[in-house]
Scaffold this motif. Sequence first.
Motif, PDB file in Angstrom:
ATOM      1  N   ASP A   1       0.851  -1.183   0.000  1.00  0.00           N
ATOM      2  CA  ASP A   1       0.000   0.000   0.000  1.00  0.00           C
ATOM      3  C   ASP A   1       0.892   1.239   0.000  1.00  0.00           C
ATOM      4  O   ASP A   1       1.901   1.291   0.705  1.00  0.00           O
ATOM      5  CB  ASP A   1      -0.889  -0.004   1.251  1.00  0.00           C
ATOM      6  N   THR A   2       0.525   2.248  -0.782  1.00  0.00           N
ATOM      7  CA  THR A   2       1.331   3.456  -0.882  1.00  0.00           C
ATOM      8  C   THR A   2       0.727   4.564  -0.032  1.00  0.00           C
ATOM      9  O   THR A   2      -0.463   4.850  -0.120  1.00  0.00           O
ATOM     10  CB  THR A   2       1.413   3.921  -2.351  1.00  0.00           C
TER      11      THR A   2
ATOM     12  N   ARG B   1      -6.012   4.620   6.238  1.00  0.00           N
ATOM     13  CA  ARG B   1      -7.134   4.126   5.431  1.00  0.00           C
ATOM     14  C   ARG B   1      -8.445   4.217   6.209  1.00  0.00           C
ATOM     15  O   ARG B   1      -9.487   4.537   5.637  1.00  0.00           O
ATOM     16  CB  ARG B   1      -6.873   2.695   4.964  1.00  0.00           C
TER      17      ARG B   1
ATOM     18  N   VAL C   1      -0.624   2.600   8.095  1.00  0.00           N
ATOM     19  CA  VAL C   1      -1.427   2.451   6.875  1.00  0.00           C
ATOM     20  C   VAL C   1      -2.882   2.184   7.242  1.00  0.00           C
ATOM     21  O   VAL C   1      -3.801   2.792   6.682  1.00  0.00           O
ATOM     22  CB  VAL C   1      -0.876   1.311   5.980  1.00  0.00           C
ATOM     23  N   LYS C   2      -3.113   1.302   8.193  1.00  0.00           N
ATOM     24  CA  LYS C   2      -4.483   0.984   8.615  1.00  0.00           C
ATOM     25  C   LYS C   2      -5.170   2.226   9.193  1.00  0.00           C
ATOM     26  O   LYS C   2      -6.341   2.481   8.912  1.00  0.00           O
ATOM     27  CB  LYS C   2      -4.479  -0.149   9.644  1.00  0.00           C
TER      28      LYS C   2
END
Length: 167
Positions: free
Chosen positions: A63-64, A141, A137-138
Amino acid sequence: MAAAGILLLVAGACKPTEKNYALAYDKAYQASQRKAEEEKTGYDGRTLENMNNSIRRDVVEGDTIYVSTELVNPTDKYSGVTTKRIGIVVSKYKMQTNANSTVADLAERYPGAYVATDGKGYFYVIASGAETRPEAVKQIRSFVANNPDFRYMGLNGEPVAVYLSGR
């Protein structure tokens, strides 16, 4: 007589010319282009890729996300908050009052939100934190999914993972 001659020279020098009009037009056009670029890229016209060379795209487990190497600390008002190693920045301001206002707006959904500073005059709204990059990341998002209409002031449309000083 000499005064009249000087007056004629001065008055003649003030005549608008095609060259002067072209210079004024070019200057106004460049200013409007700069303003359009500022509106497109953020409040101060710098894109994330060249903002002090501190923010870059990074791939984390496929994931970016944007990641910053700019170290920040909570402001005095939030010096007692419990922080994690990585802060999830959702807005960046030059005025601390704007950052405090955004934190107040987020407080109900993100009770741990706080303001941090880089010591260079910028104030970062940190909505949540993470200890690891995959956890960051989580968090990013999740914030994006739960806040589809949020305006990421100063950040080009998405949160940034920022490492906190001393962590």
